[in-house]
Structure formats: C-alpha cells, structure tokens
Motif scaffolding. Structure first.
Motif, PDB file in Angstrom:
ATOM      1  N   PHE A  28      13.584  51.213  27.541  1.00 19.46           N
ATOM      2  CA  PHE A  28      13.770  51.828  28.842  1.00 19.46           C
ATOM      3  C   PHE A  28      13.768  51.160  29.936  1.00 19.46           C
ATOM      4  O   PHE A  28      13.730  51.413  31.115  1.00 19.46           O
ATOM      5  CB  PHE A  28      12.563  52.689  28.857  1.00 19.46           C
ATOM      6  CG  PHE A  28      12.216  53.724  27.665  1.00 19.46           C
ATOM      7  CD1 PHE A  28      12.710  54.964  27.824  1.00 19.46           C
ATOM      8  CD2 PHE A  28      11.710  53.314  26.509  1.00 19.46           C
ATOM      9  CE1 PHE A  28      12.832  55.827  26.651  1.00 19.46           C
ATOM     10  CE2 PHE A  28      11.460  54.253  25.458  1.00 19.46           C
ATOM     11  CZ  PHE A  28      12.156  55.676  25.586  1.00 19.46           C
ATOM     12  N   SER A  29      14.190  49.758  29.766  1.00 23.26           N
ATOM     13  CA  SER A  29      14.386  48.850  30.873  1.00 23.26           C
ATOM     14  C   SER A  29      15.414  47.686  30.698  1.00 23.26           C
ATOM     15  O   SER A  29      15.886  47.372  29.601  1.00 23.26           O
ATOM     16  CB  SER A  29      13.000  48.045  30.797  1.00 23.26           C
ATOM     17  OG  SER A  29      12.985  46.749  31.710  1.00 23.26           O
ATOM     18  N   ALA A  30      16.300  47.638  31.585  1.00 22.78           N
ATOM     19  CA  ALA A  30      17.314  46.687  31.349  1.00 22.78           C
ATOM     20  C   ALA A  30      16.923  45.370  31.181  1.00 22.78           C
ATOM     21  O   ALA A  30      17.641  44.640  30.284  1.00 22.78           O
ATOM     22  CB  ALA A  30      18.274  46.492  32.919  1.00 22.78           C
TER      23      ALA A  30
ATOM     24  N   PRO B 277      10.951  50.027  40.787  1.00 23.96           N
ATOM     25  CA  PRO B 277       9.727  50.511  40.098  1.00 23.96           C
ATOM     26  C   PRO B 277       9.604  51.918  40.348  1.00 23.96           C
ATOM     27  O   PRO B 277       9.868  52.625  41.432  1.00 23.96           O
ATOM     28  CB  PRO B 277       8.684  49.520  40.837  1.00 23.96           C
ATOM     29  CG  PRO B 277       9.482  49.008  41.990  1.00 23.96           C
ATOM     30  CD  PRO B 277      11.153  49.057  41.735  1.00 23.96           C
ATOM     31  N   THR B 278       9.207  52.530  39.213  1.00 28.96           N
ATOM     32  CA  THR B 278       8.952  54.070  39.264  1.00 28.96           C
ATOM     33  C   THR B 278       7.618  54.377  39.072  1.00 28.96           C
ATOM     34  O   THR B 278       7.124  54.210  38.062  1.00 28.96           O
ATOM     35  CB  THR B 278      10.070  54.618  38.300  1.00 28.96           C
ATOM     36  OG1 THR B 278      11.387  54.195  38.888  1.00 28.96           O
ATOM     37  CG2 THR B 278      10.078  56.014  38.376  1.00 28.96           C
TER      38      THR B 278
ATOM     39  N   GLY C  63      31.074  45.429  37.530  1.00 32.36           N
ATOM     40  CA  GLY C  63      30.694  44.380  38.407  1.00 32.36           C
ATOM     41  C   GLY C  63      29.785  45.085  39.552  1.00 32.36           C
ATOM     42  O   GLY C  63      28.984  44.359  40.121  1.00 32.36           O
ATOM     43  N   ASP C  64      29.913  46.415  39.463  1.00 28.51           N
ATOM     44  CA  ASP C  64      29.121  47.127  40.669  1.00 28.51           C
ATOM     45  C   ASP C  64      27.619  46.966  39.854  1.00 28.51           C
ATOM     46  O   ASP C  64      27.378  47.155  38.933  1.00 28.51           O
ATOM     47  CB  ASP C  64      29.692  48.639  40.848  1.00 28.51           C
ATOM     48  CG  ASP C  64      30.870  48.559  41.687  1.00 28.51           C
ATOM     49  OD1 ASP C  64      31.133  47.548  42.303  1.00 28.51           O
ATOM     50  OD2 ASP C  64      31.582  49.653  41.540  1.00 28.51           O
ATOM     51  N   VAL C  65      26.863  47.209  41.164  1.00 31.22           N
ATOM     52  CA  VAL C  65      25.383  47.361  40.853  1.00 31.22           C
ATOM     53  C   VAL C  65      24.969  48.822  40.990  1.00 31.22           C
ATOM     54  O   VAL C  65      25.218  49.552  42.100  1.00 31.22           O
ATOM     55  CB  VAL C  65      24.475  46.730  41.954  1.00 31.22           C
ATOM     56  CG1 VAL C  65      23.156  46.887  41.568  1.00 31.22           C
ATOM     57  CG2 VAL C  65      24.885  45.093  41.669  1.00 31.22           C
ATOM     58  N   ILE C  66      24.266  49.448  40.050  1.00 25.96           N
ATOM     59  CA  ILE C  66      23.558  50.682  40.169  1.00 25.96           C
ATOM     60  C   ILE C  66      22.121  50.617  40.132  1.00 25.96           C
ATOM     61  O   ILE C  66      21.595  49.702  39.346  1.00 25.96           O
ATOM     62  CB  ILE C  66      24.140  51.504  38.747  1.00 25.96           C
ATOM     63  CG1 ILE C  66      25.731  51.407  38.466  1.00 25.96           C
ATOM     64  CG2 ILE C  66      23.765  52.852  38.711  1.00 25.96           C
ATOM     65  CD1 ILE C  66      26.315  52.198  39.668  1.00 25.96           C
ATOM     66  N   ALA C  67      21.409  51.402  41.037  1.00 29.95           N
ATOM     67  CA  ALA C  67      20.094  51.344  41.025  1.00 29.95           C
ATOM     68  C   ALA C  67      19.628  52.321  39.919  1.00 29.95           C
ATOM     69  O   ALA C  67      20.034  53.602  40.111  1.00 29.95           O
ATOM     70  CB  ALA C  67      19.538  51.706  42.363  1.00 29.95           C
ATOM     71  N   THR C  68      18.650  51.988  39.236  1.00 37.51           N
ATOM     72  CA  THR C  68      18.224  52.844  38.099  1.00 37.51           C
ATOM     73  C   THR C  68      16.485  53.158  38.194  1.00 37.51           C
ATOM     74  O   THR C  68      15.809  52.096  38.986  1.00 37.51           O
ATOM     75  CB  THR C  68      18.328  52.560  36.714  1.00 37.51           C
ATOM     76  OG1 THR C  68      17.532  51.218  36.422  1.00 37.51           O
ATOM     77  CG2 THR C  68      19.793  52.356  36.624  1.00 37.51           C
ATOM     78  N   GLU C  69      16.021  54.150  37.728  1.00 40.92           N
ATOM     79  CA  GLU C  69      14.551  53.970  37.751  1.00 40.92           C
ATOM     80  C   GLU C  69      14.162  53.317  36.694  1.00 40.92           C
ATOM     81  O   GLU C  69      14.791  52.778  35.921  1.00 40.92           O
ATOM     82  CB  GLU C  69      14.082  55.355  37.505  1.00 40.92           C
ATOM     83  CG  GLU C  69      14.247  56.500  38.309  1.00 40.92           C
ATOM     84  CD  GLU C  69      14.493  57.915  37.798  1.00 40.92           C
ATOM     85  OE1 GLU C  69      13.984  58.830  38.475  1.00 40.92           O
ATOM     86  OE2 GLU C  69      15.041  58.181  36.902  1.00 40.92           O
ATOM     87  N   SER C  70      12.816  52.776  36.815  1.00 45.95           N
ATOM     88  CA  SER C  70      12.332  51.760  35.718  1.00 45.95           C
ATOM     89  C   SER C  70      10.895  52.164  35.212  1.00 45.95           C
ATOM     90  O   SER C  70      10.074  52.193  36.266  1.00 45.95           O
ATOM     91  CB  SER C  70      12.312  50.337  36.153  1.00 45.95           C
ATOM     92  OG  SER C  70      11.991  49.327  35.334  1.00 45.95           O
ATOM     93  N   PRO C  71      10.523  52.765  33.970  1.00 48.30           N
ATOM     94  CA  PRO C  71      11.413  52.883  33.115  1.00 48.30           C
ATOM     95  C   PRO C  71      12.664  54.147  33.227  1.00 48.30           C
ATOM     96  O   PRO C  71      12.219  54.912  33.946  1.00 48.30           O
ATOM     97  CB  PRO C  71      10.557  53.332  32.073  1.00 48.30           C
ATOM     98  CG  PRO C  71       9.383  53.935  32.686  1.00 48.30           C
ATOM     99  CD  PRO C  71       9.225  53.225  33.828  1.00 48.30           C
ATOM    100  N   THR C  72      13.527  53.923  32.502  1.00 47.31           N
ATOM    101  CA  THR C  72      14.452  55.170  32.614  1.00 47.31           C
ATOM    102  C   THR C  72      15.020  55.444  31.245  1.00 47.31           C
ATOM    103  O   THR C  72      14.752  54.562  30.288  1.00 47.31           O
ATOM    104  CB  THR C  72      15.531  55.140  33.411  1.00 47.31           C
ATOM    105  OG1 THR C  72      16.257  56.153  33.597  1.00 47.31           O
ATOM    106  CG2 THR C  72      16.680  53.938  33.145  1.00 47.31           C
ATOM    107  N   TYR C  73      15.739  56.574  30.945  1.00 45.98           N
ATOM    108  CA  TYR C  73      16.157  56.929  29.694  1.00 45.98           C
ATOM    109  C   TYR C  73      17.351  55.744  29.426  1.00 45.98           C
ATOM    110  O   TYR C  73      18.303  55.506  29.955  1.00 45.98           O
ATOM    111  CB  TYR C  73      17.150  58.122  29.928  1.00 45.98           C
ATOM    112  CG  TYR C  73      17.955  58.646  28.722  1.00 45.98           C
ATOM    113  CD1 TYR C  73      17.365  58.641  27.201  1.00 45.98           C
ATOM    114  CD2 TYR C  73      19.156  59.126  28.798  1.00 45.98           C
ATOM    115  CE1 TYR C  73      18.251  59.072  26.189  1.00 45.98           C
ATOM    116  CE2 TYR C  73      20.055  59.430  27.720  1.00 45.98           C
ATOM    117  CZ  TYR C  73      19.573  59.526  26.640  1.00 45.98           C
ATOM    118  OH  TYR C  73      20.522  59.863  25.495  1.00 45.98           O
ATOM    119  N   PHE C  74      17.037  55.202  28.185  1.00 49.69           N
ATOM    120  CA  PHE C  74      17.648  54.013  27.542  1.00 49.69           C
ATOM    121  C   PHE C  74      19.333  54.202  27.730  1.00 49.69           C
ATOM    122  O   PHE C  74      19.817  53.219  28.171  1.00 49.69           O
ATOM    123  CB  PHE C  74      17.283  53.501  26.395  1.00 49.69           C
ATOM    124  CG  PHE C  74      17.092  54.444  25.090  1.00 49.69           C
ATOM    125  CD1 PHE C  74      18.079  54.967  24.670  1.00 49.69           C
ATOM    126  CD2 PHE C  74      15.662  55.166  24.949  1.00 49.69           C
ATOM    127  CE1 PHE C  74      17.878  55.904  23.523  1.00 49.69           C
ATOM    128  CE2 PHE C  74      15.423  56.043  23.905  1.00 49.69           C
ATOM    129  CZ  PHE C  74      16.659  56.392  23.486  1.00 49.69           C
TER     130      PHE C  74
END
Lengths: 472, 472
Positions: free
Chosen positions: B439-441, B227-228, B199-210
């Motif tokens: 590479f994107s959610a 956005p990265t 349920g938690d939210v994680i911030a990721t780079e976009s794009p990032t390693y799949f």
C-alpha cells in the motif's frame, strides 16, 4: 483450365473446372450448366460432391439456382477495377498526427444512415440468437458467473478452448500462456507497453489499422511506417533497414485478412518476417483478429507458428466473428507472459466474467465453428457485391483491393481526390466512410478510402455507392 | 450521554441514547431493555421509530431479540483495540517498487481457503439472482445488446442513470460528461494518462490502494506519498509543500470509505482538499468506488461536488456494490472529457454492452438502491465481527481502524512484526492477507495488514483470525 493444386478438396476441383469453363465462355449467361447427376458421372464423384461444388459456385456468384429447373450461369459479374498501386518508399520514425481526424470519423459513424466506416459487421450478421440462448442457459445453470471476479489470466475454460483452437492456426498454445483481455485492442496495448517504453520506435505496416497508430502515439512511442504491398505485406528490405537505422523496439503486423488491405500473408512471407525480426531480436506483435474469416477453405496459419525464439506476441479476438459487445480478446506469449498479466491487472483488473463464460460455451459446443462457416461465405459475398458496385460506379482511375478474408475493402481513388473532403461530403448525405490518412502515421493515402462490407447487400447499399461515386 | 447532533434522524437519537446507557452499564448483559411501547412513551416518538432504533442497536450488536419476549442486552462486544497510530512524515517522489510483492499477494489469493486479501465481497453477498433475472430479461426482450458495439462514451441509458444518482453525492452530472469504462481501474488509468505524462509526479495518499501505485509506476510516473490520517485523510500542509516543491502534476484520493483506512472525509476536509488543489491548478482524480457503501444513513458527498474549476475527475464503479464481473466503471469530468473518450477508444475501444444494459436496468428498476440498503447493514456487521475477533485474538500493541463504510480493515501489528513474513506463513495455512508494504510506493507499513471483511461471518473466519493471531 488452370492447373489444379492436387491437395484441393474434390468439390473444389470440380467447381474450379466449371469456373474455368464459364470464364472462357464455354457457358454463356443464362445457359443451364450440366445437371448434378451429369457432372457427377463426368467427374466420377458423388452427388454430394457436385452439390458442394455448385454451392461454392453459387456463393462466388457464377451460377444461380432456379426452382425445380437446375443451375444457370448468372448475369456476368462486373469486371473489377485493378488492384491498388504500390510504391516502396522509406519513412522516418514519426509522431502520429491523425488523432483528431480519426475521432471525427469514429464519432460520425453511428449517426450515419449507411456506415461504411467501422470495420464491423452489422448485428444481423452475428450469431445473436445463439449467443442469447447461451447467455440464458449460463444464467440459469451457473448464476455465479455474473458476479465473479475473473482475475488475470482469465477464465480457464475459455483459455483451454483458445489453446485447442490454436491448432487450427498452426500453433499449440498452452492455456497457461494465454491472457484474456477486454478485446484485442487491450491486448495490443498491453503488448506495446510490455515490449516498449515512451520514446521507442515501433515498425508498422503502412497502411494499417488506425487505432494501432493511435495506441503507439498515446504511449509516447513513435511509428516508423514500412511500405506494405497489397498482396505480400511489408517490404522486408525496408523493414530491415529501418531496424538497423532507427533501433526499432518492436513491430506490429496484421498477418491475415489485413485491415485495411485484405491480404493474407503467405506462409513463406510469414516465416520470412519472423526470421528477419528474430535475427535482430525484435519482438513481433501479431494482430490476428480476422484470421478466422479467411475465405479459403483452410484457416491460415499465424506468424507465431514460425516463432522459434519466443519473440512473437499473438493477439486475437472474438469481436469480429462473434460480438464486439462481449469484449473478449486474448494474447499469447511465452517470455512476456508475466509482464502482460501484471499490466492487465493494473490496467483493467479483470475481463467481463459473463462474456468469458458465454464465449467458452460457444466454442465448446461447436457453435462457433458452425457460425464461422456461414459468416465466411456471407462476407465473401458481401465483399464481392461492394467491389462490383465500386467497379461499376466509381470513376476511371479507381483501384480496388482483392480481400482474401474479413470484410473491408481498400480503394484507391483517382489521383488528386481528397478522401477527407469526400468523407465530409458523404457524411452530409448520411454515408460514413474511413478516409485514407487515418491509416498512416503521417497522413499518407490522401486519395484512398476504406469501406466496411459487414452489412447485408441491399439496393440501399448499391445506391449509397452510386452516390459516393458521384461525389468523387 | 453524548451530545446529540440535532440533525440526526429521530430513531438514531433514540438508539444512541440507549447505546450510551448500555455503554455506561445502566443495562447489564442479559438485561431486558425497555419494551418498544415503553420507550415510545418515554421519548414521545412512534412505535415504528423505536423499532427502527432497536434494529439499529441489534445491527450494531448491542441487543438481541428473543422470540415473543423482547430485546435483551447481548454478550458484551469485545472492546476494540485502539485506532492506528499516525505520524506525518514528508516523502520524496519515488518510483514504485512493490510490484512483485503485489503480484505474489494477488496470485496467492484465489488459491487460499480463506481469502482476506482481495477487497471484494464473496459472491453470496452480491445481488446475484436479481442480476441473473435481469440478464435473462434483457436477453429475451432486446437480444441485440449481446452483439452491439458500445463505442465511447458508452450506453446512454446507463449514463442517464449515473447522472441521476450523482444527485445523491452532491453533484449534478450531465449524461454527456460521463464515460463508461471497464471498471474504475480503467477509469483511473485513463485519468492519469489524461492529466500526466511519463516523468510526472502524482501525489497519493499513504497508505493507498496498491493498484493506484502500480498504475502510476507502469505509466512511467512517480508517486509522492502524502501521510494520511486514519480519520482526516491526507495531511494538507504536506500536500501543499509537495506541490510547490516537486511540481506535482496531479493528485489521487479515495474520499469515501477509504481503501485501506476506512475513513470518510468530512465535507470540510473534502472542500479544503479541492480548494487547495484548485489554488495550485492541480487536477484531483477522485476514486469513489466505495461511497455507496457508507454505513451512515446519508450517502456522503464526493469532493467533486466542491469543484468550481472543473479540476476534479470523478471515478466510480459498480464492482464493489453489484458485481466485479460486469466490469462497469465510469468517469466524469468537464475539461478532460474529450481526451478521456479518445484514450478509452484506443485502449479498449468499448465496454461490455450486455453489462451496460444490465446495470442500467438494475439502477432504473430501483433494485440497486434496495440491494445497497441490505449490503450496507451486512458489511457493517461483517466489519464489526472481524474487528471484534482481531481485538480478541491479536496480541497487545495491535491497532485497528474504524471503517465508516466499505469492507476493509486496516490493522497495525505490534512494532517489529513483519507482515510479509506473516503473509507467507498464513498462505501455508490456507489464509491470504494483504501485507502493508504493497500500500506504499516505498514499502512503508511493514507492520500493517489489510483484511477484507467481504465474507459472511462464520466460525471458520473466527478460527482463521485466531490462527493469524497465533502466527503473529
């Protein structure tokens, strides 16, 4: 004399017959038993059959060879303490609460001079030299194994060998149904994540291997403990009741050489378990890491062999029989296969490629089977030695399991004994044990301990058990 | 001529000065550049400094040596396509939806004749023979490594070596803060499970390693894509906004030689990222698997080196630099260490003990550093070759990243190009690529692809890129 099972190998019939005579006092301690030639004539069997029978009796501790003189009945084995008690009690689904104690036990293990805590053979009991010679051979013949990415499902050569071996446990796996994992613990985790999600209820044996309980907890699931008999396994009535009452999502069972109880479920019980779960469409995660170490001459089947609905996820490993350092386990399933492969990929990507190659060659060369034969006899002897010492040194009221394979012993101490206090007192003496509560989600089995019998028997071990007995 | 950074090594100043002259046309293709002796006199530097400068220019493809005659300006490098476009757009937390496509890509890879899809060097680029000689040496000198249980935190010898190396990335790890894992992917999973829950939210780079996105998804968490920028990393304003708006539980970033974008975050940006997260008490999971492959002569720091609150969990691996088959990664953290160790134990119990021993010896002997020096130059060359071919063969409107290390190239195809269709068409031609949406959610980057440049450059690769260009 006991009635013989007509399907027994000839040497076993001969051996059991003499065993019965010794038990009944026909031969006393120190008596010479009939010569090999005499017995061969008596039973009308070959010399080699009798020799095999005598080796079996020697392994069981009934007789001993004296140089150039023949076989003699040895000092009587200590009569063992009774088997553990059993009460069938229903439990409710519960969060697993023994994580800290488990960590304390595991971290204390390596520092202890005598470690009865981890369920693991000492390195000198494992086929170390054979493995190293295979490692060197592969390193020379196919050096690229050391740098390859072995994506799921993992090495085909190894999966073929496991598929071939699956015949020995009553199955006929296809290589493409198998996924190689970093040990069976990864396999169990992948299975749990495949069949369930946080909040789900998983039915477990009680007692059971503690890391199973911790895995359930760490995945946000709950365990419902099913009382487990020291010979016949889970109480299926309680299990069925739990399934309907708590909408159980899956069930985990160690079907052969149970850890910690030591039993091998009979084929009937395996089938009954699989059938019951199939009626309710509940998947079974079967943990068979010890099955190859059954003491009986025939390798027991696994519950998976009775699976008609594709509901059983079978997990195995070579950590208990070859090397825990290789990190090679596996899982086989039909309908869950794709999901397992996907999860493996995003959990640890691949398994160690050199270990896969080593294990494949060890299996292919027949070295594994040869090694198993030695190990089974060795561990049976070791388990017996520890059982005897426990029966000798532990107080009245102690009960001891009768393992049918593997190398762990489950001991029920007199009522009121606190195994956690015993664990802490023993650590101060350089001896580590596994206290009962870590084998239960809710901290049951306070007066029980598990002892690892994976080490070669020695006077030092004998003294350690004497010391444990005094601490109790 | 560009203004020189005064802290550059002498040889680089010399090299860059000549590079500028070639770029400006002072030397034409085929011209001989000044002799080593002439340039040494001109710049008042030693002969060896000039030689170093010439090797650097040669590596960069500006000049080539001709036997017994000196250095000449080589056929001009293809002028590269522009860098990727960048738009900063806010996203909402989202379930990751590209799992099936990712599996399709990964499964197609090994069968393809030319695999541009996995971010992995071909085995001939890895120190295979050196590793095998270490494997054989350990196997002879200390055979017990093959059968040892290496319980968490893992081999002390290896943890000591990693602690020592941490100085090169600006940290001073203690061996007892490090846990060895089955590759960095296991480390990332353990970190996610340590800091968050379903349920938690994680911030990721976009794009990032799949696989990072898939891990988040498989753990029941949600990703919010930040956005990265292709040079400066995550948009910190958007990140801060997301943190306050969506109560972000943690953040994952690849700080060096980003996968797939190729940038190395500057020290200032690393510090700004760490400080921002620290202000909000949000842990950072730092994935530094490529940091040792930075092309620049100095190893970049990691964000962890700016961590004052113990909020950064640093993850590394030797899969990208030594062998993916060893399965050796690691994670360092202070306040999360115990929890990570506990999770490792119940996830896969131990890491492969032989791999640990091999890696420890490779580091200790200095072999790793020697190998790295070769690999960095090699991968820089390979990345350049692929970039050139892409610039030559891909249509107008294509954009190409400028990796500062590692071996992946991020390519933006002309608007409207469907990278998933391209992936499927290319597979039919025996070529695998990684399409942008994995590479994107949320399946962004439809017109982007990632190419692995881990293979030795060859005419075959050139033809494959020509073919890809035609398919687009």
């Amino acid at each position: 004399m006991k009635t013989m099972n007509p399907s027994l190998p000839l040497y076993l019939k001969v051996a059991r017959s003499l065993e019965g005579q010794i038990q009944q006092g026909a031969f006393a301690v120190g008596d010479q038993v009939p010569s090999v030639r005499q017995l061969a004539l008596l039973h009308r069997v070959s010399i080699s059959t009798v020799l095999q029978a005598y080796f079996w009796l020697e392994n069981k501790g009934w007789i001993e060879a004296k140089a150039k003189s023949g076989f003699y009945v040895r000092t009587p084995v200590q009569s063992l303490k009774p088997e553990p008690a059993y009460r069938s009690v229903e439990s409710r689904p519960t969060a697993v609460t023994v994580g800290e104690l488990m960590l304390e036990v595991i971290q204390a293990g390596p520092a202890a001079k005598i470690s009865f805590s981890a369920a693991s053979p000492s390195p000198d009991r494992l086929p170390m030299h054979k493995l190293n010679s295979i490692i060197r051979r592969i390193s020379r013949q196919d050096p690229s194994h050391s740098v390859r990415y072995s994506f799921p499902p993992g090495s085909l050569a190894l999966r073929k060998q496991i598929a071939k071996r699956s015949l020995t446990f009553g199955c006929g796996f296809l290589p493409e149904e198998i996924t190689i994992t970093c040990g069976a613990m990864e396999a169990l985790n992948l299975c749990l994540r495949t069949i369930g999600k946080p909040g789900d209820v998983i039915a477990t044996e009680s007692p059971t291997y503690f890391s199973i309980l911790q895995a359930i907890e760490s995945l946000g699931m709950k365990a419902v403990e099913i009382p487990t008999h020291y010979r016949t396994g889970m109480d299926l009535d309680v299990l069925e009741h739990a399934i309907t009452k708590h909408s159980v999502r899956g069930c985990i069972a160690i079907t052969n050489c149970h850890n910690p109880l030591g039993f091998i479920l009979s084929d009937e019980r395996k089938k009954a378990l699989v059938d019951l779960l199939a009626r309710h469409d509940v998947p079974l995660i079967e943990d068979d890491v010890y099955g190859d170490l059954a003491f009986a001459p025939v390798r027991p089947r696994i519950a998976k062999s009775f699976d008609r609905k594709g509901l059983v996820l079978a997990c195995g490993s070579f950590s208990k029989t070859v090397s825990p350092g290789l990190r090679i386990g596996w899982v086989q399933s039909e309908r869950y296969h794709t999901k397992i492969e996907e999860l493996k990929l995003i959990t640890s990507i691949a398994s160690p490629s050199m270990s896969e190659a080593v294990m494949a060659m060890f299996l292919e060369s027949g070295g594994y089977d040869r090694s198993l034969r030695q190990m089974r006899a060795m561990f049976e002897q070791q388990v017996r030695s520890v059982s005897q010492a426990v029966s000798k040194y532990f107080p009245e009221g102690t009960r001891v399991s009768r393992p049918e394979g593997g190398y762990v012993l489950w001991i029920e101490l007199p009522r009121g004994t606190d195994s956690v206090a015993l664990f802490r007192a023993a650590i101060k003496e350089g001896i580590s044990i596994s206290p009962g509560p870590i084998f239960s989600a809710s901290g049951k089995f306070r007066n029980c301990i598990r002892l690892n019998c994976g080490m070669k028997w020695s006077d030092e071990l004998d003294r350690a058990i004497l010391k444990l007995g005094r601490l109790i």
